[in-house]
Structure formats: structure tokens, C-alpha cells
Enzyme design. Structure first.
Site, mmCIF file in Angstrom:
data_model
loop_
_atom_site.group_PDB
_atom_site.id
_atom_site.type_symbol
_atom_site.label_atom_id
_atom_site.label_comp_id
_atom_site.label_asym_id
_atom_site.label_seq_id
_atom_site.Cartn_x
_atom_site.Cartn_y
_atom_site.Cartn_z
ATOM 1 N N ASP A 184 1.058 -1.268 0.102
ATOM 2 C CA ASP A 184 -0.130 0.154 -0.132
ATOM 3 C C ASP A 184 0.916 1.163 -0.073
ATOM 4 O O ASP A 184 2.148 1.271 0.148
ATOM 5 C CB ASP A 184 -0.899 -0.143 1.033
ATOM 6 C CG ASP A 184 -1.842 1.206 1.435
ATOM 7 O OD1 ASP A 184 -2.295 1.570 0.240
ATOM 8 O OD2 ASP A 184 -2.195 1.612 2.458
ATOM 9 N N GLU A 228 -0.301 4.967 0.700
ATOM 10 C CA GLU A 228 -0.857 6.012 1.889
ATOM 11 C C GLU A 228 -0.630 5.271 3.384
ATOM 12 O O GLU A 228 -1.373 4.294 3.485
ATOM 13 C CB GLU A 228 -1.827 6.652 1.633
ATOM 14 C CG GLU A 228 -1.959 7.572 0.508
ATOM 15 C CD GLU A 228 -2.972 8.246 0.160
ATOM 16 O OE1 GLU A 228 -3.465 9.190 0.792
ATOM 17 O OE2 GLU A 228 -3.578 7.853 -0.938
#
Length: 200
Positions: free
Chosen positions: A7, A9
Site C-alpha cells: 500500500d 498512503e
């Protein structure tokens, strides 16, 4: 053959919408995929707020220009990429991600696309595919890769569960408590060790 899916953020860079919320003083924009598992609902909520406050792409990009990767993120990613292939799977948008990818030495990223009107108003978005992270992990597996995945939010759980190994990284307690079977860590050194150990 292994490929690590990360991922963006909360894992490698700060949450863009939270940074923008702080820059504009609009606390309602602090809501993220950590809080709302329905991504379409979350994005429609965000776009309504932008419209209400007459804010567009330029204002968000101005905030993004001031964001740096999280401390240690670039070094972690450099070390990881020296040992195995890695790709960032994100629900962010190409219009947001490019300046951040430059600061991370241009890793591969798969993300979505905003629909932007001529006046800079964000009127919608295109998902790259349905269930973007899970679909991508499944596609990589169909190409002969064993996937390892890590993220911090509700929208990362599917790719984590579908992978040979998966880890929560700096996830909120609410998610860690709901999914105690998923190993969790808070430092890049720990995450790197978990990933490399999973490849043995």
C-alpha cells in the site's frame, strides 16, 4: 518467484487527504479507508466536500508538493527492491502519485485516475479495475508470482489475505484487534524482516 505488493498512503507516504484536510482546515476530509471500507462511498463523500468548498485538483496538488515520504520509507523500499520485486498497489490517483513516486525513486505503482474538468474541478474517478488490489494480486499469481502484501487499511485486507504472506503495517488498533491472525508491525526493519522471512 516473489513479488511484494505494498500500500502507499500510511505505509510509505503520509495520508494525502489528511494532509489536505490539515492544509485547508476541513476536518471532514480526514476520513480515509481506515475509517470507511466502502471506497466508492468515501470518494463520493470527498468529492461533495470539494465541490462545496470550490476546491479542485490544483489545490490538492499544491499540498502534495509539500509532502515527503515517511521517515525511512525510501531506504526501506530501496533495500526491499534490491532483494525482490515490489509494486505499489494504491487506491490513490495518478494525478496525486507522480510527485511522490519521484521522491521514492520511481517504484512501479498501479493506481486509479481522476476525472478532471477543464476548470480543474474533480468531477469523478475511474477505477483501474474492480477490487483493484485483490484483482491485481490474483493477476500476478496467475502469472506465476507468489505474492506478499502489506498495508494499513480496510482496503488492504483482501490482498493481504489472498497472498502467501501478508502483514499489517502501522495499522490502527481497531483493524489489528479485528484481525489478530494477521501479523502486525510498526517499523520498516520489522516489515523487511517479515517479508524476507516469508520468501525463505
Amino acid at each position: 518467484m516473489y513479488i511484494t505488493c505494498l500500500d502507499l498512503e500510511g505505509v510509505l507516504v503520509p495520508e494525502i487527504w489528511i494532509a489536505f484536510a490539515e492544509a485547508t482546515g476541513i476536518d471532514a476530509l480526514k476520513r480515509t479507508t481506515r475509517d470507511e471500507p466502502d471506497y466508492d462511498k468515501l470518494m463520493r463523500y470527498r468529492l461533495d466536500i470539494l465541490k462545496e468548498h470550490h476546491l479542485g485538483l490544483k489545490e490538492i496538488q499544491d499540498t502534495i508538493a509539500s509532502i515527503d515520504p515517511l521517515e525511512g520509507a525510501k531506504e526501506f523500499l530501496d533495500e526491499l527492491r534490491s532483494k525482490t520485486q515490489a509494486i505499489i498497489l494504491s487506491d490513490t490517483f495518478t494525478q496525486f502519485a507522480s510527485p511522490l513516486m519521484k521522491k521514492l525513486s520511481w517504484p512501479a505503482i498501479f493506481c486509479n485516475e481522476l476525472i478532471v474538468d477543464e476548470d480543474g474541478t474533480i468531477s469523478g474517478y475511474h477505477l483501474r479495475c474492480e477490487k483493484t488490489k485483490l484483482t491485481t494480486v490474483r493477476a500476478l499469481q496467475s502469472c506465476g508470482f507468489e505474492t506478499i502484501a502489506s498495508g494499513d487499511s480496510f482496503n488492504d485486507l483482501a490482498m493481504i489475505k489472498a497472498s502467501k504472506a501478508g502483514f499489517l503495517f502501522r495499522a490502527p488498533d481497531s483493524i489489528k484487534n479485528d484481525y489478530p491472525e494477521i501479523p502486525a508491525c510498526d517499523s520498516y526493519d520489522e516489515l523487511l524482516k517479515l517479508i524476507l522471512d516469508a520468501m525463505k
